[in-house]
Scaffold this motif. Structure first.
Motif, PDB file in Angstrom:
ATOM      1  N   LYS A   1      28.408 -36.117  -3.324  1.00 11.18           N
ATOM      2  CA  LYS A   1      28.869 -37.411  -3.850  1.00 11.18           C
ATOM      3  C   LYS A   1      27.660 -38.248  -4.275  1.00 11.18           C
ATOM      4  O   LYS A   1      26.568 -38.095  -3.749  1.00 11.18           O
TER       5      LYS A   1
ATOM      6  N   GLU B   1      29.613 -43.525  -4.530  1.00  8.43           N
ATOM      7  CA  GLU B   1      30.868 -42.924  -4.067  1.00  8.43           C
ATOM      8  C   GLU B   1      30.898 -42.829  -2.542  1.00  8.43           C
ATOM      9  O   GLU B   1      31.922 -43.126  -1.918  1.00  8.43           O
TER      10      GLU B   1
ATOM     11  N   ALA C   1      36.156 -48.804  -7.022  1.00 10.34           N
ATOM     12  CA  ALA C   1      35.903 -47.687  -7.942  1.00 10.34           C
ATOM     13  C   ALA C   1      35.213 -48.182  -9.209  1.00 10.34           C
ATOM     14  O   ALA C   1      34.264 -47.550  -9.705  1.00 10.34           O
TER      15      ALA C   1
END
Length: 190
Positions: free
Chosen positions: A78, A82, A182
């Protein structure tokens, strides 16, 4: 750890928990040290053995940055952003904490400089984690990246996110917060 050390640690953790609860219920500025001590079932003098000031109590819980730094250190495939977002999302399943933060800490002029010092300390912590990951000294790129990562966390305490989730059900607010994070992560690591 000896029994005495365990009891001291328990007392410290209890005082932190009580202070956080009171701050989030009534706001930092509306809670006295005497009220915290009374709710924690200790004397004011004992409270000051553990904490130098009421402001120290407001910033005593470091579990969020501990979790974030740990997530970044063990991120696997990741991105840093993230891993950070995943860490934030696993800490809560509703957005009540966001409203509690704003009520407890976000509206206090007395805590403004403390919050800035906290964000700076978190930046230092993430720079160290990034440098350790790269097996070398910190670079300007690492510093800027750490600033951006802390920025993701800071956006979760912003009045804009609070406005975006106000009046929503817990599940709707959770989705808005997830989308918010996000988008923030995508801007940090496109």
């Amino acid at each position: 750890m000896s029994l005495r050390e365990r009891k001291k640690l328990q007392t410290r953790q209890n005082v932190i928990a009580v202070a956080e609860r009171l701050f989030e219920e009534r706001g930092y500025d509306n809670v006295t040290v005497a009220e915290i001590a009374d709710a924690a079932d200790i004397s004011v003098k004992t409270l000051f053995v553990y904490f130098r000031s009421k402001e120290d109590l407001a910033f005593a819980d470091t579990s969020l940055i501990d979790d974030v730094a740990s997530a970044i250190e063990r991120r696997g495939d990741k991105s840093h952003a993230e891993a950070l977002v995943e860490s934030l999302l696993t800490r809560t399943d509703d957005t009540a904490g966001l409203e509690a933060f704003h009520r407890g800490y976000g509206q206090s002029a007395a805590l403004e400089s403390g919050l800035l010092r906290m964000w700076a300390a978190w930046e230092e912590r993430l720079v160290a984690a990034l440098a350790a990951e790269a097996d070398g000294p910190a670079t300007p790129r690492m510093r800027l990246h750490a600033i951006a990562l802390v920025g993701i966390i800071r956006t979760t305490t912003s009045p804009e996110l609070l406005d975006a989730v106000s009046g929503l059900t817990d599940s709707e607010a959770q989705r808005v917060a997830e989308d918010w994070l996000a988008e923030a992560a995508a801007h940090v690591e496109p």
